[in-house]
Motif scaffolding. Structure first.
Motif, PDB file in Angstrom:
ATOM      1  N   LEU A 110       0.302  -1.242   0.338  1.00 16.32           N
ATOM      2  CA  LEU A 110      -0.026  -0.201   0.248  1.00 16.32           C
ATOM      3  C   LEU A 110       1.213   1.290  -0.629  1.00 16.32           C
ATOM      4  O   LEU A 110       0.739   1.775  -0.538  1.00 16.32           O
ATOM      5  CB  LEU A 110      -0.681   0.004   0.791  1.00 16.32           C
ATOM      6  CG  LEU A 110      -2.184   1.275   1.294  1.00 16.32           C
ATOM      7  CD1 LEU A 110      -3.150   1.799   0.090  1.00 16.32           C
ATOM      8  CD2 LEU A 110      -2.725   0.897   2.536  1.00 16.32           C
ATOM      9  N   ARG A 114       0.659   4.386  -2.757  1.00 15.10           N
ATOM     10  CA  ARG A 114       1.006   5.699  -2.375  1.00 15.10           C
ATOM     11  C   ARG A 114       1.604   6.676  -2.845  1.00 15.10           C
ATOM     12  O   ARG A 114       1.578   7.632  -3.386  1.00 15.10           O
ATOM     13  CB  ARG A 114       0.140   5.579  -1.629  1.00 15.10           C
ATOM     14  CG  ARG A 114      -0.723   5.512  -0.958  1.00 15.10           C
ATOM     15  CD  ARG A 114      -1.411   5.041   1.069  1.00 15.10           C
ATOM     16  NE  ARG A 114      -2.332   4.925   1.441  1.00 15.10           N
ATOM     17  CZ  ARG A 114      -2.621   4.284   2.173  1.00 15.10           C
ATOM     18  NH1 ARG A 114      -2.191   4.373   3.201  1.00 15.10           N
ATOM     19  NH2 ARG A 114      -4.225   3.855   2.574  1.00 15.10           N
ATOM     20  N   CYS A 145      -9.881   0.330  -0.927  1.00 15.92           N
ATOM     21  CA  CYS A 145      -8.781   0.621  -1.122  1.00 15.92           C
ATOM     22  C   CYS A 145      -7.951  -0.082  -1.642  1.00 15.92           C
ATOM     23  O   CYS A 145      -7.300   0.302  -2.611  1.00 15.92           O
ATOM     24  CB  CYS A 145      -8.219   0.712   0.325  1.00 15.92           C
ATOM     25  SG  CYS A 145      -6.698   1.352   0.825  1.00 15.92           S
ATOM     26  N   GLN A 156      -5.944  12.715   3.815  1.00 19.82           N
ATOM     27  CA  GLN A 156      -5.041  12.714   2.949  1.00 19.82           C
ATOM     28  C   GLN A 156      -4.530  13.017   1.428  1.00 19.82           C
ATOM     29  O   GLN A 156      -3.882  13.591   1.021  1.00 19.82           O
ATOM     30  CB  GLN A 156      -5.492  10.864   2.741  1.00 19.82           C
ATOM     31  CG  GLN A 156      -4.802   9.751   1.842  1.00 19.82           C
ATOM     32  CD  GLN A 156      -4.768   8.591   1.729  1.00 19.82           C
ATOM     33  OE1 GLN A 156      -6.114   8.325   2.110  1.00 19.82           O
ATOM     34  NE2 GLN A 156      -3.830   7.542   1.064  1.00 19.82           N
ATOM     35  N   TRP A 180     -18.346   9.228   7.099  1.00 19.82           N
ATOM     36  CA  TRP A 180     -18.287   8.263   8.202  1.00 19.82           C
ATOM     37  C   TRP A 180     -17.330   8.901   8.755  1.00 19.82           C
ATOM     38  O   TRP A 180     -16.885   8.386  10.003  1.00 19.82           O
ATOM     39  CB  TRP A 180     -17.785   7.146   8.281  1.00 19.82           C
ATOM     40  CG  TRP A 180     -17.177   7.337   7.030  1.00 19.82           C
ATOM     41  CD1 TRP A 180     -16.920   6.795   5.539  1.00 19.82           C
ATOM     42  CD2 TRP A 180     -15.331   7.111   7.236  1.00 19.82           C
ATOM     43  NE1 TRP A 180     -15.682   6.724   4.551  1.00 19.82           N
ATOM     44  CE2 TRP A 180     -14.862   7.259   5.864  1.00 19.82           C
ATOM     45  CE3 TRP A 180     -15.327   7.304   8.580  1.00 19.82           C
ATOM     46  CZ2 TRP A 180     -13.593   6.799   5.856  1.00 19.82           C
ATOM     47  CZ3 TRP A 180     -13.368   7.403   8.495  1.00 19.82           C
ATOM     48  CH2 TRP A 180     -12.650   7.302   7.089  1.00 19.82           C
ATOM     49  N   PRO A 182     -14.746  10.612  11.240  1.00 15.67           N
ATOM     50  CA  PRO A 182     -14.780  11.708  11.772  1.00 15.67           C
ATOM     51  C   PRO A 182     -13.619  12.973  12.304  1.00 15.67           C
ATOM     52  O   PRO A 182     -14.132  14.092  13.074  1.00 15.67           O
ATOM     53  CB  PRO A 182     -13.702  10.570  13.164  1.00 15.67           C
ATOM     54  CG  PRO A 182     -13.263   9.158  12.959  1.00 15.67           C
ATOM     55  CD  PRO A 182     -13.956   9.027  10.709  1.00 15.67           C
TER      56      PRO A 182
ATOM     57  N   SER B 152     -14.736   4.121  13.579  1.00 17.59           N
ATOM     58  CA  SER B 152     -13.988   3.790  11.970  1.00 17.59           C
ATOM     59  C   SER B 152     -12.878   3.890  11.925  1.00 17.59           C
ATOM     60  O   SER B 152     -11.872   2.925  11.741  1.00 17.59           O
ATOM     61  CB  SER B 152     -14.351   5.229  11.352  1.00 17.59           C
ATOM     62  OG  SER B 152     -15.722   4.755  11.591  1.00 17.59           O
ATOM     63  N   THR B 153     -11.501   4.198  13.551  1.00 20.49           N
ATOM     64  CA  THR B 153     -10.570   5.118  13.082  1.00 20.49           C
ATOM     65  C   THR B 153      -9.411   4.397  14.872  1.00 20.49           C
ATOM     66  O   THR B 153     -10.366   4.851  15.349  1.00 20.49           O
ATOM     67  CB  THR B 153      -9.571   5.968  12.348  1.00 20.49           C
ATOM     68  OG1 THR B 153     -10.375   7.038  13.561  1.00 20.49           O
ATOM     69  CG2 THR B 153     -10.089   6.251  10.750  1.00 20.49           C
ATOM     70  N   TRP B 179      -6.357  -1.753   7.890  1.00 21.89           N
ATOM     71  CA  TRP B 179      -5.725  -1.463   7.385  1.00 21.89           C
ATOM     72  C   TRP B 179      -5.061  -1.350   5.977  1.00 21.89           C
ATOM     73  O   TRP B 179      -4.063  -0.562   5.352  1.00 21.89           O
ATOM     74  CB  TRP B 179      -4.922  -3.115   6.695  1.00 21.89           C
ATOM     75  CG  TRP B 179      -6.024  -3.362   5.136  1.00 21.89           C
ATOM     76  CD1 TRP B 179      -7.715  -3.368   5.644  1.00 21.89           C
ATOM     77  CD2 TRP B 179      -6.146  -2.867   3.901  1.00 21.89           C
ATOM     78  NE1 TRP B 179      -8.500  -3.115   5.136  1.00 21.89           N
ATOM     79  CE2 TRP B 179      -7.730  -2.752   3.303  1.00 21.89           C
ATOM     80  CE3 TRP B 179      -5.479  -2.431   3.441  1.00 21.89           C
ATOM     81  CZ2 TRP B 179      -7.705  -2.959   2.725  1.00 21.89           C
ATOM     82  CZ3 TRP B 179      -5.250  -2.290   1.622  1.00 21.89           C
ATOM     83  CH2 TRP B 179      -6.123  -2.267   1.252  1.00 21.89           C
ATOM     84  N   TRP B 180      -6.282   0.557   5.484  1.00 22.22           N
ATOM     85  CA  TRP B 180      -6.276   1.483   4.711  1.00 22.22           C
ATOM     86  C   TRP B 180      -5.567   2.695   5.002  1.00 22.22           C
ATOM     87  O   TRP B 180      -5.899   3.237   3.958  1.00 22.22           O
ATOM     88  CB  TRP B 180      -7.980   1.476   3.995  1.00 22.22           C
ATOM     89  CG  TRP B 180      -8.574   1.423   5.709  1.00 22.22           C
ATOM     90  CD1 TRP B 180      -9.170   0.600   6.512  1.00 22.22           C
ATOM     91  CD2 TRP B 180      -9.651   2.948   5.626  1.00 22.22           C
ATOM     92  NE1 TRP B 180     -10.126   1.008   6.909  1.00 22.22           N
ATOM     93  CE2 TRP B 180      -9.896   2.464   7.244  1.00 22.22           C
ATOM     94  CE3 TRP B 180      -8.898   4.265   5.852  1.00 22.22           C
ATOM     95  CZ2 TRP B 180     -10.490   3.629   7.467  1.00 22.22           C
ATOM     96  CZ3 TRP B 180      -9.318   5.196   6.194  1.00 22.22           C
ATOM     97  CH2 TRP B 180     -10.015   4.784   7.284  1.00 22.22           C
ATOM     98  N   ASP B 181      -5.426   2.952   6.509  1.00 25.05           N
ATOM     99  CA  ASP B 181      -6.120   4.067   7.296  1.00 25.05           C
ATOM    100  C   ASP B 181      -4.753   4.648   6.734  1.00 25.05           C
ATOM    101  O   ASP B 181      -3.696   4.265   7.276  1.00 25.05           O
ATOM    102  CB  ASP B 181      -6.224   4.076   8.770  1.00 25.05           C
ATOM    103  CG  ASP B 181      -6.246   5.083   9.395  1.00 25.05           C
ATOM    104  OD1 ASP B 181      -6.045   6.184   8.825  1.00 25.05           O
ATOM    105  OD2 ASP B 181      -6.175   5.045  10.537  1.00 25.05           O
ATOM    106  N   PRO B 182      -4.592   5.654   6.471  1.00 19.41           N
ATOM    107  CA  PRO B 182      -3.686   6.023   5.829  1.00 19.41           C
ATOM    108  C   PRO B 182      -2.592   6.750   7.428  1.00 19.41           C
ATOM    109  O   PRO B 182      -1.412   7.179   6.651  1.00 19.41           O
ATOM    110  CB  PRO B 182      -4.030   7.791   5.495  1.00 19.41           C
ATOM    111  CG  PRO B 182      -5.925   7.391   5.320  1.00 19.41           C
ATOM    112  CD  PRO B 182      -6.198   6.441   5.716  1.00 19.41           C
TER     113      PRO B 182
END
Lengths: 278, 278
Positions: A110, A114, A145, A156, A180, A182, B152-153, B179-182
């Motif tokens: 990943l 990017r 993703c 991001q 969604w 936050p 969510s995070t 896993w996708w979280d920047p």
């Protein structure tokens, strides 16, 4: 064009069964000022004919969907070429905003995907700037993703945009993808402060989701998104551009296009427009 | 228990067809030191009998799943009661970690649901602290925000945890959800620095997703997640606890449990363990 629909745009994906001509003429007849185009519909008509058709019907093009898919390992040249063509098409169509869907991960790397995206974006920016087209980075919902977009949040997207001029790289606020988050309020405000809100796209999040998440989008009001709240954030961020309705949904696609347009206008008027000006 | 499986835990959901006794005995026979329990399996056996069964087989309970669902409008009393029972069960089972799944949105008011969650969490903390149980807040993938979890995070979970002592409120790092979280690297490091990593749960992200996203989790190696990279983040964050394999997947559930256990051990050994100690 004025009044309560002065910022409402139909994205051609919402009335997928229509040809470009059908979509353009129905949009104009419905009293809307703008249309968002997908490249497949433009290609069917031919880009010059499409541009003339839109112009002759008194519409503007709110955005062109889509460029991007810039994360591949072996296809850099082809991907860049395709994006340059998309930039040319946007310029011909007279829209300042080319929506960019980043692309997914071709392997398990990943961060690598990017990094390739950032590099290739940098290579496209001068080409886009010369043509007065902005690359509008669209964060997609994190469930995409892996296969569609390694950009998952507005923050991001703004980080990726930051090295480039605001007139050449923007971000898309699409309710389905970001409702969604936050950090949504902070991120929309930051996007506005940076002058980078390229587009405001709307559709709803359905519960339960449909089996194919790609077509799980709903007409505003059919799901759980608070459109008033998000429209107020976009308003407070200083965005004054078009509001594009882009719905991927088999039921909507099976409905007669003029009915879809009417429902879309009602829902926009009731759920979105009040907060845009409130 | 020592060696390469000294931190590996089977979550009972992975071998859903097994009774608690079958899962406990197979886990012990497979040379694993720990088991993660769901409350339905515990209820079937009775909590005291379950605790004795686990103890008699020389296992520890890595976590109890799950409390939470604290976002409803009309059911506050019942929700708090159920969570107090879950805390009692965790205490009886001797596990310090009660996994908390926040709950979704009963209406379109996401900030309201998050505020109710924070309030009710605060009401549960003293009860949990008295029993030496930690409320382990689990961020769920954003695709579950509407119907299951408004967290969510990891960063959001840490913000919710911040007002409370680290020994009473932690966070769950589950590869499928995050896993996708920047901001993954920063958030895992922050969770470790705060002493709040309650659990490390692993399973893979399948491409394409299955029609029901709830059961779209895969055995490690069957999807696109880089387990080595995430395990290294967790290691660098100072986490030395158990690694729990929790898979919701119809194909895995249709496979004989002992086969699932063997594959899980191999994949853990090959894909996860090297980075945990590397």
């Amino acid at each position: 064009m004025s009044g309560q629909f002065a910022r409402l745009s139909l994205n051609t994906m919402t009335t997928k069964g229509w040809t470009l001509r059908e979509a353009v003429e129905a949009t104009a007849a419905a009293g809307l000022p703008a249309i968002g185009l997908w490249r497949d519909r433009v290609a069917e008509a031919g880009v010059d004919a499409a541009a003339k058709m839109v112009r002759d019907n008194g519409l503007r093009v709110s955005s062109l969907c889509r460029g991007g898919f810039l994360t591949g390992v072996d296809d850099e040249g082809a991907a860049l070429d395709d994006n340059r063509r998309a930039i040319d098409e946007a310029a011909t169509l007279g829209t300042p905003e080319l929506v960019i869907v980043a692309g997914g991960i071709p392997d398990r790397d990943l961060p690598g995907a990017r990094a390739r995206l950032a590099d290739r974006l940098a290579r496209l920016v001068p080409y886009a700037a010369e043509r007065d087209v902005r690359l509008a980075l669209e964060p997609l919902h994190p469930m995409f993703c892996a296969d569609r977009a390694v950009i998952s949040t507005l923050a991001q997207a703004l980080d990726l945009a930051a090295p480039h001029p605001a007139r050449s790289v923007g971000v898309v606020v699409d309710t389905f993808h970001i409702w969604w988050d936050p950090n949504l309020a902070e991120s929309v405000a930051a996007a506005g402060a940076a002058g980078r809100i390229s587009a405001f796209q709307i559709c709803d999040w359905l519960v339960p989701m449909t089996p194919d998440p790609l077509v799980s989008r709903g007409m505003m009001g059919d799901g759980v998104i608070d459109f008033g709240a998000i429209a107020a954030l976009v308003r407070d961020a200083g965005y004054t551009g078009d509001v594009e309705v882009e719905i991927f949904n088999e039921t909507v696609w099976a409905t007669e296009g003029s009915t879809v347009l009417e429902v879309m206008k009602q829902r926009y008027r009731d759920l979105v427009a009040p907060a845009l000006t409130g």
